[in-house]
Design an enzyme around this catalytic site. Sequence first.
Site, PDB file in Angstrom:
ATOM      1  N   ARG A  18      64.065 -24.674  14.381  1.00 19.72           N
ATOM      2  CA  ARG A  18      62.936 -24.370  13.474  1.00 19.72           C
ATOM      3  C   ARG A  18      62.102 -23.176  13.965  1.00 19.72           C
ATOM      4  NH1 ARG A  18      62.270 -30.268  12.780  1.00 19.72           N
ATOM      5  NH2 ARG A  18      63.553 -30.748  10.979  1.00 19.72           N
ATOM      6  N   LYS A  39      61.469  -8.308   9.309  1.00 21.81           N
ATOM      7  CA  LYS A  39      62.425  -8.664   8.257  1.00 21.81           C
ATOM      8  C   LYS A  39      63.754  -8.966   8.933  1.00 21.81           C
ATOM      9  CE  LYS A  39      60.804  -6.334   4.084  1.00 21.81           C
ATOM     10  NZ  LYS A  39      61.077  -5.267   3.106  1.00 21.81           N
ATOM     11  N   GLU A  91      65.592   7.706   7.671  1.00 22.39           N
ATOM     12  CA  GLU A  91      64.429   6.794   7.660  1.00 22.39           C
ATOM     13  C   GLU A  91      63.211   7.470   8.300  1.00 22.39           C
ATOM     14  OE1 GLU A  91      64.543   3.932   6.047  1.00 22.39           O
ATOM     15  OE2 GLU A  91      66.564   3.071   6.197  1.00 22.39           O
ATOM     16  N   LYS A 143      54.948   2.487  10.378  1.00 22.98           N
ATOM     17  CA  LYS A 143      55.457   1.183   9.954  1.00 22.98           C
ATOM     18  C   LYS A 143      54.513   0.060  10.381  1.00 22.98           C
ATOM     19  CE  LYS A 143      59.157  -1.794   9.053  1.00 22.98           C
ATOM     20  NZ  LYS A 143      60.574  -2.044   8.913  1.00 22.98           N
ATOM     21  N   GLU A 149      54.979  -8.004   1.901  1.00 22.54           N
ATOM     22  CA  GLU A 149      55.305  -7.145   0.753  1.00 22.54           C
ATOM     23  C   GLU A 149      54.728  -7.702  -0.551  1.00 22.54           C
ATOM     24  OE1 GLU A 149      59.208  -5.379   1.451  1.00 22.54           O
ATOM     25  OE2 GLU A 149      59.494  -5.320  -0.703  1.00 22.54           O
ATOM     26  N   ARG A 161      53.850  -2.430   1.515  1.00 25.27           N
ATOM     27  CA  ARG A 161      55.107  -2.449   2.278  1.00 25.27           C
ATOM     28  C   ARG A 161      56.276  -2.011   1.392  1.00 25.27           C
ATOM     29  NH1 ARG A 161      57.305  -6.615   6.961  1.00 25.27           N
ATOM     30  NH2 ARG A 161      59.169  -5.378   7.368  1.00 25.27           N
ATOM     31  N   ASN A 216      60.453   1.058   0.807  1.00 24.11           N
ATOM     32  CA  ASN A 216      61.732   1.005   0.090  1.00 24.11           C
ATOM     33  C   ASN A 216      62.007   2.280  -0.696  1.00 24.11           C
ATOM     34  OD1 ASN A 216      62.268  -1.636   0.963  1.00 24.11           O
ATOM     35  ND2 ASN A 216      60.950  -2.468  -0.646  1.00 24.11           N
ATOM     36  N   HIS A 274      65.467   3.187  -1.691  1.00 23.98           N
ATOM     37  CA  HIS A 274      66.343   2.057  -1.390  1.00 23.98           C
ATOM     38  C   HIS A 274      66.977   1.439  -2.641  1.00 23.98           C
ATOM     39  CE1 HIS A 274      64.826   2.526   2.604  1.00 23.98           C
ATOM     40  NE2 HIS A 274      65.415   1.445   3.058  1.00 23.98           N
ATOM     41  N   HIS A 284      70.731   1.407  -2.608  1.00 24.91           N
ATOM     42  CA  HIS A 284      71.442   0.121  -2.605  1.00 24.91           C
ATOM     43  C   HIS A 284      72.593   0.130  -3.616  1.00 24.91           C
ATOM     44  CE1 HIS A 284      69.604  -3.069  -0.229  1.00 24.91           C
ATOM     45  NE2 HIS A 284      70.528  -3.828  -0.766  1.00 24.91           N
ATOM     46  N   HIS A 339      74.079   2.958   5.585  1.00 24.35           N
ATOM     47  CA  HIS A 339      72.803   2.607   4.945  1.00 24.35           C
ATOM     48  C   HIS A 339      71.852   3.810   4.900  1.00 24.35           C
ATOM     49  CE1 HIS A 339      69.304   0.226   3.832  1.00 24.35           C
ATOM     50  NE2 HIS A 339      68.649   0.738   4.857  1.00 24.35           N
TER      51      HIS A 339
HETATM   52  P1  NAD Z   1      74.390  -0.785  13.214  1.00 25.21           P
HETATM   53  O1  NAD Z   1      73.612  -1.841  13.860  1.00 25.21           O
HETATM   54  O2  NAD Z   1      75.645  -1.159  12.526  1.00 25.21           O
HETATM   55  O3  NAD Z   1      74.682   0.354  14.282  1.00 25.21           O
HETATM   56  C1  NAD Z   1      75.440   1.469  13.900  1.00 25.21           C
HETATM   57  C2  NAD Z   1      76.644   1.705  14.817  1.00 25.21           C
HETATM   58  O4  NAD Z   1      76.196   2.257  16.036  1.00 25.21           O
HETATM   59  C3  NAD Z   1      77.403   0.436  15.177  1.00 25.21           C
HETATM   60  O5  NAD Z   1      78.778   0.741  15.237  1.00 25.21           O
HETATM   61  C4  NAD Z   1      76.911   0.137  16.595  1.00 25.21           C
HETATM   62  O6  NAD Z   1      77.840  -0.591  17.339  1.00 25.21           O
HETATM   63  C5  NAD Z   1      76.688   1.495  17.135  1.00 25.21           C
HETATM   64  N1  NAD Z   1      75.677   1.640  18.188  1.00 25.21           N
HETATM   65  C6  NAD Z   1      74.436   1.113  18.183  1.00 25.21           C
HETATM   66  N2  NAD Z   1      73.714   1.597  19.205  1.00 25.21           N
HETATM   67  C7  NAD Z   1      74.535   2.445  19.889  1.00 25.21           C
HETATM   68  C8  NAD Z   1      74.353   3.257  21.026  1.00 25.21           C
HETATM   69  N3  NAD Z   1      73.161   3.386  21.620  1.00 25.21           N
HETATM   70  N4  NAD Z   1      75.421   3.950  21.477  1.00 25.21           N
HETATM   71  C9  NAD Z   1      76.616   3.877  20.826  1.00 25.21           C
HETATM   72  N5  NAD Z   1      76.824   3.170  19.717  1.00 25.21           N
HETATM   73  C10 NAD Z   1      75.791   2.453  19.252  1.00 25.21           C
HETATM   74  O7  NAD Z   1      73.542   0.010  12.091  1.00 25.21           O
HETATM   75  P2  NAD Z   1      72.022   0.464  11.955  1.00 25.21           P
HETATM   76  O8  NAD Z   1      72.057   1.702  11.169  1.00 25.21           O
HETATM   77  O9  NAD Z   1      71.310   0.433  13.250  1.00 25.21           O
HETATM   78  O10 NAD Z   1      71.396  -0.698  11.081  1.00 25.21           O
HETATM   79  C11 NAD Z   1      71.799  -0.911   9.749  1.00 25.21           C
HETATM   80  C12 NAD Z   1      71.349  -2.303   9.358  1.00 25.21           C
HETATM   81  O11 NAD Z   1      69.933  -2.380   9.462  1.00 25.21           O
HETATM   82  C13 NAD Z   1      71.694  -2.649   7.926  1.00 25.21           C
HETATM   83  O12 NAD Z   1      72.264  -3.946   7.905  1.00 25.21           O
HETATM   84  C14 NAD Z   1      70.357  -2.676   7.211  1.00 25.21           C
HETATM   85  O13 NAD Z   1      70.312  -3.609   6.152  1.00 25.21           O
HETATM   86  C15 NAD Z   1      69.435  -3.069   8.329  1.00 25.21           C
HETATM   87  N6  NAD Z   1      68.023  -2.664   8.146  1.00 25.21           N
HETATM   88  C16 NAD Z   1      67.071  -3.599   8.339  1.00 25.21           C
HETATM   89  C17 NAD Z   1      65.748  -3.264   8.212  1.00 25.21           C
HETATM   90  C18 NAD Z   1      64.684  -4.286   8.498  1.00 25.21           C
HETATM   91  O14 NAD Z   1      63.506  -4.004   8.249  1.00 25.21           O
HETATM   92  N7  NAD Z   1      65.034  -5.437   9.034  1.00 25.21           N
HETATM   93  C19 NAD Z   1      65.380  -1.940   7.899  1.00 25.21           C
HETATM   94  C20 NAD Z   1      66.392  -1.003   7.714  1.00 25.21           C
HETATM   95  C21 NAD Z   1      67.726  -1.366   7.839  1.00 25.21           C
HETATM   96  N1  GLY Z   2      62.636  -1.428   5.920  1.00 32.32           N
HETATM   97  C1  GLY Z   2      61.722  -1.912   4.938  1.00 32.32           C
HETATM   98  C2  GLY Z   2      60.726  -2.866   5.472  1.00 32.32           C
HETATM   99  O1  GLY Z   2      60.717  -3.185   6.641  1.00 32.32           O
HETATM  100  O2  GLY Z   2      59.911  -3.322   4.726  1.00 32.32           O
END
Ligand code: NAD
Ligand code: GLY
Length: 365
Positions: free
Chosen positions: A119, A141, A183, A225, A235, A240, A244, A247, A251, A265
């Site tokens: 939980r 998030k 971003e 942020k 949001e 917030r 997006n 986005h 998307h 992404h």
């Molecule tokens: P990811 O986590 O897939 O990383 C991208 C690639 O880089 C992967 O292959 C990973 O293994 C590699 N990698 C990571 N760090 C590395 C490093 N230092 N050296 C070598 N390789 C490395 O992708 P991302 O772009 O970091 O994240 C995308 C995800 O984030 C999506 O699922 C998206 O929905 C999510 N997201 C979430 C939020 C939120 O607010 N929670 C905001 C934006 C995006």
């Molecule tokens: N990446 C969008 C948010 O965190 O709200």
Amino acid sequence: MIIVPVALGSRSYDVHIENGALDRAGALLAPWIKRDRAIIVTDANVAATQLPRLRTALAGIEQHVITLAPGEGTKSWEQLEALTDQLLEVEVERGDHIIALGGGVIGDLVGFAAAILKRGCGFVQIPTTLLAQVDSSVGGKTAINSKAGKNLIGAFHQPGFVLIDPSVLDTLPPREQRAGYAEVVKYGLIDDFAFFEWCEANGAALLAGDMAARTHAIAKSVAAKARIVAADERETADLRALLNLGHTFGHALEADKGFSDQLLHGEAVAAGMALAFRFSAARGLCTAQDAARAAAHLNAAGLPDGLRAAGVTANGEALVRHMLHDKKMTGGTLPFILTRGIGQSFVDKSVGLAEVAAFLDGEER
Ligand code: NAD
Ligand code: GLY
């Protein structure tokens, strides 16, 4: 060293930004490491590049490392189940802080696992991509994907601490650096014209690995942020939602590509922001010059600035169909982030999807 507080009352936490911070993780994470043991979740690419630094920094502390497959596919029910099983096997407790070492995929998955395990237990973020450092590691998030779409199963669950070491980006592939940079530019386009101008002047240096530019961009982005999240954590206040920008369009492009490596992404967000600017210009909200200037900078950074550059050939109706699964859909209406110019974004709830489809049909393929 730069500390950015995220002010959320009893759930407040700090984002610590410092070149080389990963090598000092033993000291920096000490308040979060209970029972002299660290539970680290990472992916195989990060395990091969940055994990050894963390392990050395935590020498002398019992370490449990869980290494997952890299990629968006890891944000799945199956991987969540496997991860929670492994975390239960190592007897994670509510007071523990699981360490998420990786990009947005690891951060989102570990955050969601922490939100539901027993939980709710703690977690800390050590983001290793530019995208995770400037966006996903801050704000709480967390989510996995489902058959119906991306990030549809999740929770708001804030980390206890975020440790950002810009030097970990030295091993990040250039394409991933560019995707994360989208971003960064987003913060300028949303509400900070001066920062957009800074991006125009310094984006190339940042992408070439200039540490001062990288650190400045991370600190500015995290501060923006943190301010937005503190004011509108869930949001609900049309604030917030500004994060997006690009986005909803993005998307649809990601969905068209099956959320695959064909379009990352951040790349989809870049194309989506250019589309949001051109759509705003078509509605007479902003000038065509501002829309062209935003697109030109994204293009100069090696990012897609529209459907053609993103390799998307689907028609407007097909793209809009992907938007129907959006979490933000309320009473059949989808809020869009539109703009009156660079740094002047706002939430518009008057957009009809037929109008969006017609606009997309007019875009070059
Ligand atoms: P990811 O986590 O897939 O990383 C991208 C690639 O880089 C992967 O292959 C990973 O293994 C590699 N990698 C990571 N760090 C590395 C490093 N230092 N050296 C070598 N390789 C490395 O992708 P991302 O772009 O970091 O994240 C995308 C995800 O984030 C999506 O699922 C998206 O929905 C999510 N997201 C979430 C939020 C939120 O607010 N929670 C905001 C934006 C995006
Ligand atoms: N990446 C969008 C948010 O965190 O709200």
